[in-house]
Design a protein around this motif. Structure first.
Motif, short mmCIF file in Angstrom:
data_model
loop_
_atom_site.label_atom_id
_atom_site.label_comp_id
_atom_site.label_asym_id
_atom_site.label_seq_id
_atom_site.Cartn_x
_atom_site.Cartn_y
_atom_site.Cartn_z
N ALA A 1 -17.01 3.18 13.67
CA ALA A 1 -16.53 2.60 12.41
C ALA A 1 -15.37 3.48 11.96
CB ALA A 1 -17.64 2.61 11.36
N VAL A 2 -14.22 2.85 11.74
CA VAL A 2 -13.06 3.64 11.33
C VAL A 2 -12.38 3.03 10.11
CG1 VAL A 2 -12.62 4.56 13.63
CG2 VAL A 2 -11.54 2.43 12.97
N VAL A 3 -11.89 3.89 9.24
CA VAL A 3 -11.09 3.49 8.07
C VAL A 3 -9.83 4.34 8.13
CG1 VAL A 3 -11.00 3.29 5.56
CG2 VAL A 3 -13.21 3.12 6.73
N LEU A 4 -8.67 3.67 8.16
CA LEU A 4 -7.42 4.39 8.39
C LEU A 4 -6.35 3.88 7.43
CD1 LEU A 4 -7.25 6.36 10.83
CD2 LEU A 4 -5.88 4.65 12.01
N ALA A 5 -5.56 4.79 6.87
CA ALA A 5 -4.37 4.38 6.10
C ALA A 5 -3.19 5.21 6.59
CB ALA A 5 -4.59 4.61 4.61
N SER A 6 -2.07 4.55 6.83
CA SER A 6 -0.89 5.25 7.36
C SER A 6 0.30 5.04 6.43
CB SER A 6 -0.51 4.71 8.74
OG SER A 6 -1.61 4.75 9.59
N ASP A 7 1.22 5.96 6.50
CA ASP A 7 2.45 5.90 5.70
C ASP A 7 3.61 6.10 6.66
OD1 ASP A 7 3.62 5.61 3.33
OD2 ASP A 7 2.72 7.40 2.39
N GLY A 8 4.42 5.07 6.88
CA GLY A 8 5.55 5.21 7.81
C GLY A 8 5.11 5.69 9.18
N GLY A 9 3.95 5.23 9.63
CA GLY A 9 3.47 5.60 10.97
C GLY A 9 2.67 6.89 10.99
N THR A 10 2.63 7.60 9.86
CA THR A 10 1.84 8.85 9.81
C THR A 10 0.50 8.59 9.12
OG1 THR A 10 3.87 10.14 9.67
CG2 THR A 10 1.85 11.25 8.98
N ILE A 11 -0.58 9.09 9.72
CA ILE A 11 -1.92 8.83 9.18
C ILE A 11 -2.15 9.72 7.96
CG2 ILE A 11 -4.40 8.92 9.69
CD1 ILE A 11 -3.53 8.52 12.70
N ARG A 12 -2.45 9.09 6.82
CA ARG A 12 -2.69 9.90 5.61
C ARG A 12 -4.13 9.82 5.13
NH1 ARG A 12 -2.93 6.41 1.56
NH2 ARG A 12 -1.71 4.49 1.73
#
Ligand SMILES: Cc1cc2nc3c(=O)[nH]c(=O)nc-3n(C[C@H](O)[C@H](O)[C@H](O)COP(=O)(O)OP(=O)(O)OC[C@H]3O[C@@H](n4cnc5c(N)ncnc54)[C@H](O)[C@@H]3O)c2cc1C
Ligand code: SF4
Length: 333
Positions: free
Chosen positions: A251-262
């Motif tokens: 189970a994964v939750v991911l948020a990225s900004d301009g391709g960078t994972i934040r």
């Protein structure tokens, strides 16, 4: 099946009082709440669970899913797995939870199974369910038949010399990635337990699986507000396409900004003695580009401490690939 007393509770306070008095009045005797019954009744028929008293909680007003004032979600303990999976808020804001629920069991079982019951479902270790064999979880001090026996489906993370059983739930893995809180009411009032502290490692007391005390009632599960721009995904790998427990899941939750994972939350299922959050994988993702190389490094970190048994070394690589695939899906869809 052993004879047992049966009663029905209509409000939580009455259920807790009945649970507490039954646990204290009869030394060694156990009280069990029954919700969907899909775990408890099976285990009673097998003589693994032998409660002296069963309290039906299906009439308690705990079957609602509600938005909280901070934008999170409050899920009643009696919300059926089907209803939760198909709830519009869950599908939009917590997709990983809907996907995990729909990957579990069968349609009929999900219509009965509840949020509270799913949290507390027991291991599928074959020896735990067979009273003719030694099992430390069922009968403390009797030994572990799985360590030198059939251990293909057992855990590779969080095991001890006393028990290597995996936590079988799909829902619990998603709730772990979503950082759920379990709301419990007992004889001493209400307490809120972060899911990371709810499940116990087996250590030398594998019979104790959670922080629940005799007579405790789970009333709700709460979820924090969804992270802005976060996407989530659940991937389950198993021996057949449906009606089967996970060999490995992610189970994964991911948020990225301009391709960078934040923002990253990672939990594994099928491989841990409890739903397995991996801070190591999350650390390996944060601040990095969302590439396959990053995902592979995160998966390596998540499985670094794995201790396979004689028949389940394949799970280490399976879980690794499962996590890489789940992260790739979330980053590319
Ligand atoms: C054939 C089969 C296949 C399955 N496949 C999967 C699968 O692939 N993935 C998966 O995740 N699960 C699977 N399951 C397990 C299923 O999800 C669980 O049996 C179900 O979620 C349990 O919920 P329930 O409401 O029926 O629990 P119950 O059987 O009613 O209760 C389970 C336990 O929780 C306690 N309890 C229940 N509610 C509360 C409460 N509110 N407070 C305190 N204690 C409580 C009970 O006392 C009991 O000890 C499968 C089950 C079966 C039978
Ligand atoms: S792995 Fe755990 S549940 Fe299975 S036999 Fe050993 S002690 Fe019992």
């Amino acid at each position: 099946m052993e004879p047992f007393a049966f009663s029905r509770a209509t409000d939580p306070a009455q259920a807790i009082k009945a649970g507490a008095s039954a646990s204290t009045a009869q030394q060694g005797a156990e009280v069990r709440f029954v919700a969907g019954g899909t775990t408890l009744i099976d285990l009673m028929k097998l003589d693994v669970e032998r409660p002296s008293r069963v309290i039906d909680i299906n009439h308690l007003p705990l079957a609602e899913v509600e938005r909280t004032s901070d934008g999170g979600l409050k899920i009643g303990a009696l919300v059926r797995n089907s209803d939760l999976a198909n709830n519009a808020d869950v599908q939009r804001d917590y997709a990983v939870l809907s996907q995990a629920l729909l990957a579990g069991a069968s349609g009929q079982l999900r219509n009965m199974a509840t949020t509270g019951g799913n949290l507390l479902q027991r291991t599928r270790c074959v020896y735990f369910r067979d009273t003719a064999t030694p099992c430390n979880k069922r009968e403390p001090g009797s030994g572990c038949s799985a360590i030198d026996g059939f251990n293909r489906t057992m855990a590779v993370l969080g095991t001890s010399e006393h028990c290597i059983a995996s936590n079988p739930s799909d829902m619990n893995v998603a709730l772990t990635a979503l950082q759920a809180t379990i709301v419990i009411r007992g004889a001493n009032g209400e307490r809120k337990v972060p899911i990371g502290e709810f499940f116990l490692l087996p250590g030398d007391t594998p019979d104790r699986e959670t922080v629940m005390q005799p007579g405790d009632l789970i009333t709700h599960v709460t979820l924090p507000p969804p992270k802005a721009d976060a996407r989530s995904h659940y991937l389950k790998l198993r021996d057949r396409a449906s009606y089967e427990f996970a060999l490995a899941s992610a189970a994964v939750v991911l948020a990225s900004d301009g391709g960078t994972i934040r923002h990253a939350r990672v939990a594994l299922g099928g491989v841990g003695t409890r739903p397995w959050r991996s801070p190591e994988a999350e650390q390996a993702l944060l601040g990095k580009p969302a590439t396959r190389q990053t995902f592979a490094a995160a998966a390596d970190a998540a499985l670094r401490d794995a201790k396979p048994q004689s028949q389940n070394a394949f799970k280490v690589e399976l879980a690794r690939r499962c996590l890489i695939s789940a992260l790739t899906t979330v980053a590319t869809t």
